[in-house]
Scaffold this motif. Structure first.
Motif, PDB file in Angstrom:
ATOM      1  N   GLU A  25      -6.021  -2.972 -34.960  1.00 37.23           N
ATOM      2  CA  GLU A  25      -6.910  -3.660 -34.010  1.00 37.23           C
ATOM      3  C   GLU A  25      -7.588  -2.630 -33.107  1.00 37.23           C
ATOM      4  O   GLU A  25      -7.056  -1.540 -32.873  1.00 37.23           O
ATOM      5  CB  GLU A  25      -6.023  -4.642 -33.211  1.00 37.23           C
ATOM      6  N   ASP A  26      -8.765  -2.964 -32.622  1.00 43.31           N
ATOM      7  CA  ASP A  26      -9.476  -2.028 -31.738  1.00 43.31           C
ATOM      8  C   ASP A  26      -8.890  -2.034 -30.330  1.00 43.31           C
ATOM      9  O   ASP A  26      -8.584  -0.984 -29.772  1.00 43.31           O
ATOM     10  CB  ASP A  26     -10.991  -2.318 -31.702  1.00 43.31           C
ATOM     11  N   ILE A  27      -8.727  -3.212 -29.766  1.00 48.16           N
ATOM     12  CA  ILE A  27      -8.305  -3.258 -28.364  1.00 48.16           C
ATOM     13  C   ILE A  27      -7.545  -4.554 -28.073  1.00 48.16           C
ATOM     14  O   ILE A  27      -7.906  -5.609 -28.585  1.00 48.16           O
ATOM     15  CB  ILE A  27      -9.533  -3.086 -27.429  1.00 48.16           C
ATOM     16  N   ILE A  28      -6.478  -4.418 -27.302  1.00 51.82           N
ATOM     17  CA  ILE A  28      -5.729  -5.588 -26.849  1.00 51.82           C
ATOM     18  C   ILE A  28      -5.964  -5.713 -25.354  1.00 51.82           C
ATOM     19  O   ILE A  28      -5.649  -4.810 -24.588  1.00 51.82           O
ATOM     20  CB  ILE A  28      -4.235  -5.465 -27.189  1.00 51.82           C
ATOM     21  N   ASP A  29      -6.548  -6.834 -24.974  1.00 53.61           N
ATOM     22  CA  ASP A  29      -6.954  -7.067 -23.590  1.00 53.61           C
ATOM     23  C   ASP A  29      -5.990  -8.089 -22.983  1.00 53.61           C
ATOM     24  O   ASP A  29      -4.947  -7.726 -22.454  1.00 53.61           O
ATOM     25  CB  ASP A  29      -8.415  -7.533 -23.621  1.00 53.61           C
ATOM     26  N   SER A  30      -6.279  -9.365 -23.105  1.00 53.15           N
ATOM     27  CA  SER A  30      -5.320 -10.374 -22.629  1.00 53.15           C
ATOM     28  C   SER A  30      -4.131 -10.466 -23.585  1.00 53.15           C
ATOM     29  O   SER A  30      -3.042 -10.880 -23.198  1.00 53.15           O
ATOM     30  CB  SER A  30      -5.995 -11.749 -22.526  1.00 53.15           C
ATOM     31  N   GLY A  31      -4.352 -10.116 -24.838  1.00 56.77           N
ATOM     32  CA  GLY A  31      -3.301 -10.196 -25.849  1.00 56.77           C
ATOM     33  C   GLY A  31      -3.275 -11.523 -26.592  1.00 56.77           C
ATOM     34  O   GLY A  31      -2.497 -11.713 -27.520  1.00 56.77           O
ATOM     35  N   ILE A  32      -4.170 -12.414 -26.197  1.00 51.57           N
ATOM     36  CA  ILE A  32      -4.143 -13.764 -26.777  1.00 51.57           C
ATOM     37  C   ILE A  32      -4.574 -13.751 -28.251  1.00 51.57           C
ATOM     38  O   ILE A  32      -3.960 -14.414 -29.091  1.00 51.57           O
ATOM     39  CB  ILE A  32      -4.993 -14.736 -25.928  1.00 51.57           C
ATOM     40  N   THR A  33      -5.586 -12.950 -28.564  1.00 51.33           N
ATOM     41  CA  THR A  33      -6.024 -12.837 -29.960  1.00 51.33           C
ATOM     42  C   THR A  33      -4.869 -12.351 -30.834  1.00 51.33           C
ATOM     43  O   THR A  33      -4.602 -12.909 -31.901  1.00 51.33           O
ATOM     44  CB  THR A  33      -7.209 -11.848 -30.078  1.00 51.33           C
ATOM     45  N   MET A  34      -4.174 -11.322 -30.366  1.00 50.85           N
ATOM     46  CA  MET A  34      -3.082 -10.751 -31.152  1.00 50.85           C
ATOM     47  C   MET A  34      -1.926 -11.738 -31.285  1.00 50.85           C
ATOM     48  O   MET A  34      -1.326 -11.855 -32.357  1.00 50.85           O
ATOM     49  CB  MET A  34      -2.607  -9.443 -30.506  1.00 50.85           C
ATOM     50  N   VAL A  47      -5.113  -0.368 -25.354  1.00 51.47           N
ATOM     51  CA  VAL A  47      -4.434  -1.498 -24.716  1.00 51.47           C
ATOM     52  C   VAL A  47      -4.811  -1.450 -23.242  1.00 51.47           C
ATOM     53  O   VAL A  47      -4.863  -0.374 -22.635  1.00 51.47           O
ATOM     54  CB  VAL A  47      -2.896  -1.406 -24.861  1.00 51.47           C
ATOM     55  N   LYS A  48      -5.117  -2.624 -22.687  1.00 52.48           N
ATOM     56  CA  LYS A  48      -5.353  -2.729 -21.246  1.00 52.48           C
ATOM     57  C   LYS A  48      -4.131  -3.405 -20.625  1.00 52.48           C
ATOM     58  O   LYS A  48      -4.102  -4.635 -20.508  1.00 52.48           O
ATOM     59  CB  LYS A  48      -6.607  -3.559 -20.963  1.00 52.48           C
ATOM     60  N   PRO A  49      -3.112  -2.634 -20.262  1.00 50.05           N
ATOM     61  CA  PRO A  49      -1.860  -3.246 -19.782  1.00 50.05           C
ATOM     62  C   PRO A  49      -2.073  -4.134 -18.557  1.00 50.05           C
ATOM     63  O   PRO A  49      -1.362  -5.117 -18.368  1.00 50.05           O
ATOM     64  CB  PRO A  49      -0.974  -2.043 -19.431  1.00 50.05           C
ATOM     65  N   ASP A  84     -11.600  -1.493 -17.300  1.00 51.13           N
ATOM     66  CA  ASP A  84     -13.058  -1.369 -17.444  1.00 51.13           C
ATOM     67  C   ASP A  84     -13.506  -1.737 -18.852  1.00 51.13           C
ATOM     68  O   ASP A  84     -12.780  -1.510 -19.812  1.00 51.13           O
ATOM     69  CB  ASP A  84     -13.498   0.082 -17.194  1.00 51.13           C
ATOM     70  N   PHE A  85     -14.717  -2.228 -18.960  1.00 51.24           N
ATOM     71  CA  PHE A  85     -15.287  -2.561 -20.266  1.00 51.24           C
ATOM     72  C   PHE A  85     -15.736  -1.282 -20.966  1.00 51.24           C
ATOM     73  O   PHE A  85     -16.444  -0.464 -20.389  1.00 51.24           O
ATOM     74  CB  PHE A  85     -16.473  -3.518 -20.103  1.00 51.24           C
ATOM     75  N   ILE A  86     -15.316  -1.107 -22.212  1.00 48.72           N
ATOM     76  CA  ILE A  86     -15.666   0.104 -22.958  1.00 48.72           C
ATOM     77  C   ILE A  86     -16.475  -0.222 -24.216  1.00 48.72           C
ATOM     78  O   ILE A  86     -16.438  -1.349 -24.721  1.00 48.72           O
ATOM     79  CB  ILE A  86     -14.417   0.930 -23.349  1.00 48.72           C
ATOM     80  N   VAL A  87     -17.169   0.808 -24.691  1.00 50.21           N
ATOM     81  CA  VAL A  87     -18.022   0.634 -25.871  1.00 50.21           C
ATOM     82  C   VAL A  87     -17.986   1.926 -26.693  1.00 50.21           C
ATOM     83  O   VAL A  87     -17.696   3.003 -26.168  1.00 50.21           O
ATOM     84  CB  VAL A  87     -19.461   0.257 -25.412  1.00 50.21           C
ATOM     85  N   LEU A 111     -16.380  -0.280 -31.125  1.00 50.65           N
ATOM     86  CA  LEU A 111     -16.425  -1.386 -30.149  1.00 50.65           C
ATOM     87  C   LEU A 111     -17.864  -1.606 -29.668  1.00 50.65           C
ATOM     88  O   LEU A 111     -18.609  -0.654 -29.446  1.00 50.65           O
ATOM     89  CB  LEU A 111     -15.525  -1.094 -28.943  1.00 50.65           C
ATOM     90  N   ASP A 112     -18.209  -2.860 -29.505  1.00 50.67           N
ATOM     91  CA  ASP A 112     -19.599  -3.194 -29.201  1.00 50.67           C
ATOM     92  C   ASP A 112     -19.805  -3.718 -27.787  1.00 50.67           C
ATOM     93  O   ASP A 112     -18.869  -4.171 -27.130  1.00 50.67           O
ATOM     94  CB  ASP A 112     -20.082  -4.283 -30.155  1.00 50.67           C
ATOM     95  N   TYR A 113     -21.052  -3.644 -27.358  1.00 52.79           N
ATOM     96  CA  TYR A 113     -21.506  -4.444 -26.236  1.00 52.79           C
ATOM     97  C   TYR A 113     -22.634  -5.289 -26.796  1.00 52.79           C
ATOM     98  O   TYR A 113     -23.673  -4.751 -27.200  1.00 52.79           O
ATOM     99  CB  TYR A 113     -21.996  -3.572 -25.070  1.00 52.79           C
TER     100      TYR A 113
HETATM  101  P1  5GP Z   1      -7.824 -10.434 -26.108  1.00 51.25           P
HETATM  102  O1  5GP Z   1      -7.572 -11.675 -26.883  1.00 51.25           O
HETATM  103  O2  5GP Z   1      -6.742  -9.400 -26.219  1.00 51.25           O
HETATM  104  O3  5GP Z   1      -8.150 -10.738 -24.674  1.00 51.25           O
HETATM  105  O4  5GP Z   1      -9.176  -9.889 -26.657  1.00 51.25           O
HETATM  106  C1  5GP Z   1      -9.298  -8.844 -27.519  1.00 51.25           C
HETATM  107  C2  5GP Z   1     -10.749  -8.722 -27.939  1.00 51.25           C
HETATM  108  O5  5GP Z   1     -11.609  -8.702 -26.785  1.00 51.25           O
HETATM  109  C3  5GP Z   1     -10.997  -7.437 -28.652  1.00 51.25           C
HETATM  110  O6  5GP Z   1     -10.744  -7.516 -30.024  1.00 51.25           O
HETATM  111  C4  5GP Z   1     -12.443  -7.168 -28.316  1.00 51.25           C
HETATM  112  O7  5GP Z   1     -13.268  -7.856 -29.214  1.00 51.25           O
HETATM  113  C5  5GP Z   1     -12.645  -7.765 -26.948  1.00 51.25           C
HETATM  114  N1  5GP Z   1     -12.560  -6.767 -25.850  1.00 51.25           N
HETATM  115  C6  5GP Z   1     -11.648  -6.716 -24.862  1.00 51.25           C
HETATM  116  N2  5GP Z   1     -11.877  -5.690 -24.025  1.00 51.25           N
HETATM  117  C7  5GP Z   1     -12.983  -5.064 -24.511  1.00 51.25           C
HETATM  118  C8  5GP Z   1     -13.722  -3.904 -24.067  1.00 51.25           C
HETATM  119  O8  5GP Z   1     -13.451  -3.223 -23.070  1.00 51.25           O
HETATM  120  N3  5GP Z   1     -14.799  -3.553 -24.837  1.00 51.25           N
HETATM  121  C9  5GP Z   1     -15.167  -4.252 -25.955  1.00 51.25           C
HETATM  122  N4  5GP Z   1     -16.233  -3.816 -26.609  1.00 51.25           N
HETATM  123  N5  5GP Z   1     -14.489  -5.342 -26.387  1.00 51.25           N
HETATM  124  C10 5GP Z   1     -13.412  -5.742 -25.668  1.00 51.25           C
END
Ligand code: 5GP
Ligand code: MG
Length: 178
Positions: free
Chosen positions: A102-111, A133-135, A154-157, A161-163
């Motif tokens: 996976e590219d990024i785990i933010d809230s973790g809900i997708t995972m 991971v955004k702890p 912070d939001f990254i690209v 990873l896209d914006y």
């Molecule tokens: P979660 O379900 O963990 O909140 O969401 C994960 C998804 O949110 C990632 O797969 C990605 O698509 C998106 N996401 C979360 N943070 C970022 C970020 O900083 N940059 C980008 N480009 N996507 C993000």
């Protein structure tokens, strides 16, 4: 300070291509050791993880398989609202060792949802590998076996990873400038 414009926003250089490569190598070394003899099936989550997966898998030197999946959200017809769906998994994963890439785990809900959907198919073991991971944003309890970077909220690209669908081709990681 190196900056880039992606669509209507400005970003500054955050993590260089070389730093990423170095971390990816370390994570791959751990996998080569821990997953030897298990013939893991790497499940790459599109679109964001494509570049990470390409670099990671070139460092994997044990027998393995690679497949690509997508998680789509759609509005459910029930009051539960958003429902996640796993698309593209055609393999029989019963008894297999899986590594979700996976590219990024933010809230973790997708995972969490992905793990739930995969575990229904009775794999032997499911491991999570996330580039970022955004702890500080994690809302659920998750076992993240392999991770390259813990980062701030912070939001990254860049680097996959896209914006707004742009910026995936940038070789380095950039963070948004407020
Ligand atoms: P979660 O379900 O963990 O909140 O969401 C994960 C998804 O949110 C990632 O797969 C990605 O698509 C998106 N996401 C979360 N943070 C970022 C970020 O900083 N940059 C980008 N480009 N996507 C993000
Ligand atoms: Mg993703």
């Amino acid at each position: 300070m190196k900056t880039v414009q992606v669509n209507d926003k400005k970003f500054s250089l955050y993590i260089s291509e070389n730093e990423i490569k170095e971390q990816v190598k370390k994570v791959a070394a751990g996998m080569n050791e821990e997953l030897a003899g298990k013939k893991p099936l790497f499940l790459v989550v599109l679109n964001g993880a494509f570049m990470f997966a390409a670099d990671l898998l070139r460092e994997i030197d044990i027998p393995c398989e690679v497949s690509f999946v997508r998680v789509s959200s759609y509005e459910g017809t029930t009051t539960t609202g958003k429902v996640k769906q796993l698309i593209g998994l055609n393999e029989n994963i019963e008894g297999r060792t899986l590594v979700i890439v996976e590219d990024i785990i933010d809230s973790g809900i997708t995972m969490r949802e992905m793990l739930r959907m995969l575990k229904e198919k009775n794999p032997a073991d499911v491991r999570v590998a996330s580039l970022f991971v955004k702890p500080g944003n994690l809302q659920v309890e998750l076992d993240i076996h392999y991770r390259c970077f813990d980062i701030a909220n912070d939001f990254i690209v860049g680097y996959g990873l896209d914006y707004d669908q742009e910026g995936r081709n940038l070789p380095d990681i950039y963070k948004i400038l407020e």
